[in-house]
Design a protein around this motif. Sequence first.
Motif, mmCIF file in Angstrom:
data_model
loop_
_atom_site.group_PDB
_atom_site.id
_atom_site.type_symbol
_atom_site.label_atom_id
_atom_site.label_comp_id
_atom_site.label_asym_id
_atom_site.label_seq_id
_atom_site.Cartn_x
_atom_site.Cartn_y
_atom_site.Cartn_z
ATOM 1 N N ARG A 273 -41.877 -22.540 -18.408
ATOM 2 C CA ARG A 273 -40.192 -23.318 -17.668
ATOM 3 C C ARG A 273 -40.557 -24.260 -17.915
ATOM 4 O O ARG A 273 -39.891 -25.123 -18.129
ATOM 5 C CB ARG A 273 -40.360 -23.706 -15.903
ATOM 6 C CG ARG A 273 -40.151 -21.909 -15.664
ATOM 7 C CD ARG A 273 -40.301 -21.556 -13.775
ATOM 8 N NE ARG A 273 -39.602 -22.242 -13.663
ATOM 9 C CZ ARG A 273 -38.240 -22.103 -12.769
ATOM 10 N NH1 ARG A 273 -38.021 -20.962 -13.144
ATOM 11 N NH2 ARG A 273 -38.525 -23.267 -11.207
ATOM 12 N N ALA B 155 -39.867 -25.622 -21.953
ATOM 13 C CA ALA B 155 -38.478 -25.203 -22.406
ATOM 14 C C ALA B 155 -37.532 -26.420 -21.595
ATOM 15 O O ALA B 155 -36.871 -27.169 -22.267
ATOM 16 C CB ALA B 155 -37.375 -24.435 -21.470
ATOM 17 N N LYS B 156 -38.064 -26.578 -20.715
ATOM 18 C CA LYS B 156 -37.282 -28.098 -20.304
ATOM 19 C C LYS B 156 -37.824 -29.261 -21.153
ATOM 20 O O LYS B 156 -36.681 -30.272 -20.761
ATOM 21 C CB LYS B 156 -37.227 -28.413 -18.997
ATOM 22 C CG LYS B 156 -36.548 -27.308 -17.532
ATOM 23 C CD LYS B 156 -37.321 -27.626 -16.459
ATOM 24 C CE LYS B 156 -37.380 -26.771 -15.109
ATOM 25 N NZ LYS B 156 -37.724 -26.698 -13.621
ATOM 26 N N TYR C 286 -33.985 -25.013 -21.536
ATOM 27 C CA TYR C 286 -33.279 -24.182 -20.478
ATOM 28 C C TYR C 286 -32.259 -25.102 -20.114
ATOM 29 O O TYR C 286 -31.840 -25.998 -19.048
ATOM 30 C CB TYR C 286 -35.354 -25.211 -19.207
ATOM 31 C CG TYR C 286 -35.380 -24.530 -18.499
ATOM 32 C CD1 TYR C 286 -35.794 -23.583 -17.882
ATOM 33 C CD2 TYR C 286 -34.380 -24.465 -16.793
ATOM 34 C CE1 TYR C 286 -36.191 -22.909 -16.673
ATOM 35 C CE2 TYR C 286 -34.460 -24.146 -15.556
ATOM 36 C CZ TYR C 286 -34.888 -23.616 -15.873
ATOM 37 O OH TYR C 286 -35.526 -22.787 -14.325
ATOM 38 N N SER C 287 -30.727 -23.939 -19.648
ATOM 39 C CA SER C 287 -30.113 -24.222 -19.029
ATOM 40 C C SER C 287 -29.349 -22.616 -19.305
ATOM 41 O O SER C 287 -29.070 -22.744 -20.604
ATOM 42 C CB SER C 287 -29.556 -25.875 -19.619
ATOM 43 O OG SER C 287 -28.474 -25.436 -18.959
ATOM 44 N N ASN C 288 -29.085 -21.887 -18.360
ATOM 45 C CA ASN C 288 -28.045 -21.147 -18.276
ATOM 46 C C ASN C 288 -26.359 -21.544 -18.903
ATOM 47 O O ASN C 288 -26.118 -21.275 -19.051
ATOM 48 C CB ASN C 288 -28.350 -19.519 -17.163
ATOM 49 C CG ASN C 288 -27.263 -19.402 -17.518
ATOM 50 O OD1 ASN C 288 -26.179 -18.628 -17.587
ATOM 51 N ND2 ASN C 288 -27.624 -17.971 -18.125
ATOM 52 N N GLY D 11 -31.674 -19.515 -18.488
ATOM 53 C CA GLY D 11 -32.313 -20.211 -17.048
ATOM 54 C C GLY D 11 -33.326 -19.496 -16.324
ATOM 55 O O GLY D 11 -34.601 -18.567 -17.221
ATOM 56 N N GLY D 12 -32.957 -19.480 -15.216
ATOM 57 C CA GLY D 12 -35.128 -19.687 -14.341
ATOM 58 C C GLY D 12 -34.821 -17.915 -14.348
ATOM 59 O O GLY D 12 -36.650 -17.486 -15.245
ATOM 60 N N TRP E 221 -36.073 -16.728 -18.310
ATOM 61 C CA TRP E 221 -37.789 -17.097 -18.655
ATOM 62 C C TRP E 221 -38.357 -16.443 -17.832
ATOM 63 O O TRP E 221 -39.664 -15.839 -19.072
ATOM 64 C CB TRP E 221 -37.981 -18.314 -18.174
ATOM 65 C CG TRP E 221 -37.294 -18.828 -19.186
ATOM 66 C CD1 TRP E 221 -36.428 -20.211 -19.204
ATOM 67 C CD2 TRP E 221 -37.437 -19.898 -21.448
ATOM 68 N NE1 TRP E 221 -36.042 -21.334 -20.646
ATOM 69 C CE2 TRP E 221 -36.822 -20.415 -21.699
ATOM 70 C CE3 TRP E 221 -38.095 -19.421 -21.754
ATOM 71 C CZ2 TRP E 221 -36.498 -20.909 -23.016
ATOM 72 C CZ3 TRP E 221 -38.698 -19.000 -23.158
ATOM 73 C CH2 TRP E 221 -37.442 -20.853 -23.759
#
Length: 757
Positions: A225, A228-229, A234-236, A242-243, A246
């Motif tokens: 996580r 990815a950020k 990281y963003s649906n 998204g969370g 992952w």
Amino acid sequence: MSNLGLNNRNNSGQRLGITEPISLGGPNELDVTKTQELEKFLAAAGLYESQEEAVSREEVLGRLDQIVKIWVKAISRAKGLNEQLVQEANAKIFTFGSYRLGVHGPGADIDTLCVGPRHATREEDFFGELHKMLSEMPEVTELHPVPDAHVPVMRFKFSGVSIDLLYAKLSLWVIPEDLDVSQDSILQNADEQTVRSLNGCRVTDQILRLVPNIQNFRTTLRFMRFWAKRRGVYSNVAGFLGGINWALLVARICQLYPNALPSMLVSRFFRVYTQWRWPNPVMLCAIEEGTLGLQVWDPRKYPKDRFHLMPIITPAYPCMNSSYNVSSSTLRIMSEEFKRGNEISEVMEANKADWVTLCEPYPFFEAYKNYLQIEIAAENADDLRKWKGWVESRLRQLTLKIERHTYNMLQCHPHPGDFSDKSRPFHCCYFMGLQRKQGVPANEGEQFDIRLTVDEFKHSVGMYTLWKPGMEIHVIHVRRRNIPNFVFPGGVRPSRPTKVASERRRVLEPNVSTQAVLEGAEDSKKRKREDENVEANSRNAKCLVAAASSSHEVLSSNPLVSTVNACSIKVDSMDINMLGKTRKEKVENNIEHGLKNLNNSVEVPPQNGEVDGSVRCSHPIKTLSSSGGSSSSTEAEKIAIEKIMSGPYVSHQAFPGELDELEDDVEYKNQVKDFTGSTKGSSAESSKANVAEEPLTTTSGTVPCTILSPNGGLEELEPAELMPPLSYGNRPSSTEQKKPIIRLSFTSLAKATGKST
């Protein structure tokens, strides 16, 4: 659904997942050391909350549970229920998401679900009475109900802790305190919104049941996580992951390497998903049809499921694709990041890179020469919060439309975050990187004309049902050198920006020099682990070879391979035309490749509970097993990964470019039905011509796509002057010539020499 405990199940002898593990090998001293370094890295990055914050969260959840119990008794009495039913009336709070998985960080919100009885309605009681109760409490701030969302939610802060509260109305008169939401029977007679609201809890709990070691899973997921950020994927809502996505990807790696420590799980994450051939789905368990008649993800039955580009399937009934927002552009970006991660992980095994290198932030504002800047503003903070939520849900459509209307020649890279200029209150910006499709040369003076595209986007955003005066949106084109300073840390533009290409060369060059070390396996303990991997995977390979040699049955048909016209696909009563010669050839090659796989597959008898009871061994496995120049361990892993992807959905074909917009939500389709009807119709008519000769309209004339060749040099985007935007009330008809609101001209590298970037 199984009711496994949440303890370590490494040695229980039970296989988790739809296939055998790739490796049962345990950690060596290097893995233990690397994992300790990883945990220190995560702690130094501030990813763990303090004990005080953890206690505060628990207190807030306990208080919230008391509030919903008081609420349900109050509405029961107001509805005239007898005193006994009033006393028995109950509601219960469940958690899901990152908090339930145990990977939340400081300041993260808590995803919660309120489960209530059949007489407590969503509209009148949850968004009515409960909202009123919360609004009157001094500890509750920033209360924001969203009743018309796909999953209705009430967002607020309780004593400073951010809460997302969903509601599920069950068909029970009384909610037992020991309610188990993982049972399928809980979905009996539930409405669609309740099913979707329950899905988060059910999926989260099922993930924890399906991984072999909870602690290793959590550490690995916490790192992924963070990675990815840092890398901007990281963003649906932006079309990335998204969370929950992952979590599912990491859980599958844990199944494939059940005895590995987090350091090895991270390495294998990048190795597996670099090799993964999307759109083969990632699944933690077999998809069950269930007995309640709810629709599950199945590309054999539902044509729309065939066009998902990166299927990541949830493990709880009804199983569905959790990553339907992924587009061709975001899939390309994520695939590049997986490849980068894999290359650095290989270098890390030779101790020539570290976790900091792997997690270097993606230099978004140095990666492109041209950007779209989307500015929004509102009259006050509350209006801006609502306006932001709506605009963010629409940004993905701008990406899809630009790529579609330029025939995928202009690629977009959306930044997943937003930026605010402190000197301008109630204002924020979003950015998208723009570049010509890689490997395609530019024609002298060619420009991309996206005026109508941007205008369509602004029109759809302007149809927000809760729009208020002061809610504004502007889309402008900016060069890299003109990016506003407030997007940079501290508001200071870097004096000497690092080129992305140089960065990647600097990071990855050691990979060449250490390749012999990595493949030679000079460390004796590493060799021991590789031998264990080979032994574990050779059994799988032998099983496949034996099954193939004993079976002479060649599949002559497959319901998963759809027969489609190479130029056009008809879905939802819309002709989606494949434009351009290169795209036509790609589709034809995809179909031809699928048919080859089909005709050369052999059916393996059902074993170990495989999905649909079968595994197919196809040519890619044979090619990998016969290729030289790599270690036997890596080769065995490649074969095992190919085996995983040769399951019942292997022949599923997707056509990314034109079908991304099929994922528009129903509300959006209804809102812009009249507006988009004429434009889509005209597009369909214009594309009836020979696709190989389809012209690309530019401001400098008509340039046939057929003159493009793959041997062009480096190209860069340069801006032309901006044309004034069209007002909402003066839209051109679909038959008028499109005029550019943003013109992007392409010149040769030689012509651009000496110009400032």
